[in-house]
Design a protein around this motif. Structure first.
Motif, PDB file in Angstrom:
ATOM      1  N   HIS A 146     -17.216 -18.581 -91.562  1.00 50.39           N
ATOM      2  CA  HIS A 146     -17.835 -19.274 -90.429  1.00 50.39           C
ATOM      3  C   HIS A 146     -19.251 -19.689 -90.754  1.00 50.39           C
ATOM      4  CE1 HIS A 146     -20.319 -19.451 -86.785  1.00 50.39           C
ATOM      5  NE2 HIS A 146     -19.240 -19.912 -86.196  1.00 50.39           N
ATOM      6  N   ARG A 194     -13.000 -26.139 -88.294  1.00 49.46           N
ATOM      7  CA  ARG A 194     -12.767 -26.294 -89.723  1.00 49.46           C
ATOM      8  C   ARG A 194     -11.340 -26.778 -89.968  1.00 49.46           C
ATOM      9  NH1 ARG A 194     -15.566 -21.209 -89.973  1.00 49.46           N
ATOM     10  NH2 ARG A 194     -13.528 -20.233 -89.914  1.00 49.46           N
ATOM     11  N   THR A 195     -11.177 -27.637 -90.944  1.00 48.38           N
ATOM     12  CA  THR A 195      -9.860 -28.207 -91.231  1.00 48.38           C
ATOM     13  C   THR A 195      -9.416 -27.865 -92.647  1.00 48.38           C
ATOM     14  OG1 THR A 195     -10.700 -30.312 -92.107  1.00 48.38           O
ATOM     15  CG2 THR A 195     -10.433 -30.149 -89.717  1.00 48.38           C
ATOM     16  N   MET A 226      -0.629 -19.684 -91.423  1.00 54.63           N
ATOM     17  CA  MET A 226      -1.822 -19.840 -90.593  1.00 54.63           C
ATOM     18  C   MET A 226      -2.247 -18.496 -90.019  1.00 54.63           C
ATOM     19  SD  MET A 226      -0.896 -23.496 -88.766  1.00 54.63           S
ATOM     20  CE  MET A 226       0.884 -23.423 -89.053  1.00 54.63           C
ATOM     21  N   GLU A 227      -3.490 -18.438 -89.565  1.00 51.32           N
ATOM     22  CA  GLU A 227      -4.057 -17.206 -89.023  1.00 51.32           C
ATOM     23  C   GLU A 227      -4.429 -17.410 -87.564  1.00 51.32           C
ATOM     24  OE1 GLU A 227      -7.371 -16.314 -91.500  1.00 51.32           O
ATOM     25  OE2 GLU A 227      -6.141 -15.770 -93.241  1.00 51.32           O
ATOM     26  N   THR A 228      -4.770 -16.307 -86.894  1.00 54.66           N
ATOM     27  CA  THR A 228      -5.199 -16.391 -85.499  1.00 54.66           C
ATOM     28  C   THR A 228      -6.392 -17.330 -85.382  1.00 54.66           C
ATOM     29  OG1 THR A 228      -4.443 -14.145 -85.040  1.00 54.66           O
ATOM     30  CG2 THR A 228      -6.063 -15.087 -83.525  1.00 54.66           C
ATOM     31  N   GLY A 229      -6.329 -18.238 -84.419  1.00 57.89           N
ATOM     32  CA  GLY A 229      -7.385 -19.227 -84.223  1.00 57.89           C
ATOM     33  C   GLY A 229      -7.058 -20.574 -84.826  1.00 57.89           C
ATOM     34  N   GLU A 230      -5.941 -20.668 -85.585  1.00 62.53           N
ATOM     35  CA  GLU A 230      -5.576 -21.918 -86.231  1.00 62.53           C
ATOM     36  C   GLU A 230      -4.393 -22.583 -85.531  1.00 62.53           C
ATOM     37  OE1 GLU A 230      -6.847 -21.816 -90.843  1.00 62.53           O
ATOM     38  OE2 GLU A 230      -4.986 -20.732 -90.383  1.00 62.53           O
ATOM     39  N   THR A 247       1.330 -17.275 -84.665  1.00 62.95           N
ATOM     40  CA  THR A 247       0.877 -16.205 -85.555  1.00 62.95           C
ATOM     41  C   THR A 247       1.023 -14.817 -84.948  1.00 62.95           C
ATOM     42  OG1 THR A 247      -1.378 -16.414 -84.695  1.00 62.95           O
ATOM     43  CG2 THR A 247      -0.806 -17.730 -86.637  1.00 62.95           C
ATOM     44  N   ASP A 307      -8.985 -24.880 -87.200  1.00 57.32           N
ATOM     45  CA  ASP A 307      -9.239 -23.587 -86.575  1.00 57.32           C
ATOM     46  C   ASP A 307     -10.166 -23.741 -85.374  1.00 57.32           C
ATOM     47  OD1 ASP A 307     -11.891 -23.636 -87.414  1.00 57.32           O
ATOM     48  OD2 ASP A 307     -11.679 -22.040 -88.883  1.00 57.32           O
ATOM     49  N   ARG A 308     -10.424 -22.632 -84.688  1.00 60.44           N
ATOM     50  CA  ARG A 308     -11.181 -22.656 -83.431  1.00 60.44           C
ATOM     51  C   ARG A 308     -12.623 -23.108 -83.614  1.00 60.44           C
ATOM     52  NH1 ARG A 308      -9.976 -16.333 -83.075  1.00 60.44           N
ATOM     53  NH2 ARG A 308     -11.086 -15.629 -84.908  1.00 60.44           N
ATOM     54  N   HIS A 365      -1.989 -23.721 -80.698  1.00 60.35           N
ATOM     55  CA  HIS A 365      -2.083 -22.578 -81.602  1.00 60.35           C
ATOM     56  C   HIS A 365      -0.781 -22.357 -82.370  1.00 60.35           C
ATOM     57  CE1 HIS A 365      -2.983 -18.453 -82.928  1.00 60.35           C
ATOM     58  NE2 HIS A 365      -4.245 -18.767 -82.698  1.00 60.35           N
TER      59      HIS A 365
END
Length: 380
Positions: free
Chosen positions: A172, A299-300, A229-233, A251, A295-296, A248
């Motif tokens: 971040h 970011r791409t 993918m992860e949480t927030g994506e 995930t 993501d939240r 979302h």
């Protein structure tokens, strides 16, 4: 913490003509976001040009009032044994109650000052942290601790290399940097670093939900990718090409179905998906096509479609607004389908209600065959 990266330039030391004015002038010419000055210089800065001004002291004409210099933050006042009784903290709270934007300023001399910074940040719009013999660890700790708080971390740096490190720490990174350098070229180099970092971002905005409506049956699209993918994506999807919701990825485990971290249950076949700087219809996607994961924090990263599943399912409409703009998306009506709230947390469409806020991507102008154009297009 969120939003695009900010560049601040420090201009509070030395004489006006020899040191402060040249830094401010270069900052103006370079397009930085803010200059940090003494309260006595606020009006002088305004005369030089239009820029956000942060000032030490309590000048109400400053855009941001900064507390901590000549206080506890820089060690001038005795370090508070009880952080709850911090004089700097009391001042920040009082100014906030009066409606001012405030920043806390802390020189991280040791672990105690890191603790002080975290406490002051919770009452601040900005936290300005200046390192002494450290580079990364205290900044990492503060970024981790202040997740979920509406406070932007501005890290003090001396050059572009330090700026890059601060802005990318813990993925971040800090929300911005405060550059303390006389060389005008260094300001331009730092701006270049930020521009390069921001190339991989899209700006996300909280939108207020104004309608949640169950619909009948329809065809919806699941996009299964070749990436986890992860949480927030998730992916940016919407019924209007200039207003896309962050949908979302699957995930999370649930009582109803196992997680599918490679999947975004994206919405109805008519919807748009943002891929790079273009949009496509969900119904057009096929195996091997590129897609964009977001993501939240905006970011791409790129991914590849493994398969697309189009199935008939019950649908739900989510309508939201930002200012006078209204827009919507249509998703499958199921507990496992989620948007992302303003704090970056997944929220199920089964639980979304009027008044909730979710993250969206908005842009000006319309699109012609998926490409952005400067024209007025109304999509309802």
């Amino acid at each position: 913490m969120s939003g695009t990266k900010e560049v601040w330039v420090r201009a509070d030391e030395g004489t006006w003509d020899e040191y402060r004015k040249p830094r401010i002038t270069t900052a103006l010419e370079s397009g930085v976001d803010c200059v940090l000055v003494e309260e006595s210089d606020v009006e002088r800065v305004r005369e030089l040009g239009k820029i956000k001004v942060a000032a030490f002291g309590d000048n109400p004409m400053a855009d941001v009032i900064v507390i901590g210099k000549r206080g506890e933050g820089d060690g001038t006042l005795e370090f508070p044994v009880d952080l709850g009784r911090s004089k700097d903290l009391e001042t920040l709270k009082e100014l906030s109650r009066e409606g001012y934007k405030v920043a806390s300023y802390v020189i991280i001399k040791n672990k105690d000052y890191e603790r002080l910074a975290a406490e002051l940040a919770k009452a601040s719009d900005y936290l300005i942290v200046i390192g002494t013999d450290w580079k990364v660890i205290p900044l990492e700790n503060l970024i981790a601790e202040l997740q979920g708080y509406d406070c932007k971390i501005i890290a003090g740096v001396k050059d572009a290399d330090e700026a890059k490190l601060a802005l990318e720490t813990l993925e971040h990174g800090a929300d911005g940097v405060l550059l303390d350098a006389d060389d005008p070229a260094e300001i331009k180099r730092v701006m270049g670093v930020v521009e390069e970092i921001e190339k991989g971002r899209v700006p996300l905005t909280p939108a207020k939900v104004i309608q949640v409506k169950q619909l009948g049956m329809g065809d919806r699209v699941c996009v299964d990718t070749c990436s986890l993918m992860e949480t927030g994506e998730g992916m940016l999807i919407g019924s209007a090409s200039d207003a896309l919701f962050l949908v979302h990825a699957e995930t999370e485990e649930s009582p109803y179905v196992a997680s599918r971290p490679f999947r975004v249950n994206a919405g109805a076949v008519h919807a748009y998906i943002l891929v790079g700087d273009k949009t496509r219809y969900l119904s057009e996607l096929k195996s091997g096509d590129p897609v964009m994961i977001v993501d939240r924090d905006g970011r791409t990263r790129d991914a590849v479609v493994g398969r697309v599943k189009i199935e008939r399912r019950p649908l739900i409409l989510i309508e939201a607004e930002v200012g006078d703009r209204r827009f919507s998306t249509i998703l499958q009506n199921a507990e496992t389908i989620k948007l992302v709230d303003r704090d970056g947390n997944p929220i199920s469409v089964a639980n979304i209600k009027v008044g909730d806020e979710v993250l969206v991507y908005l842009e000006e102008g319309g699109r012609h065959f998926g490409m952005k154009v400067e024209e007025s297009i109304l999509e309802r």
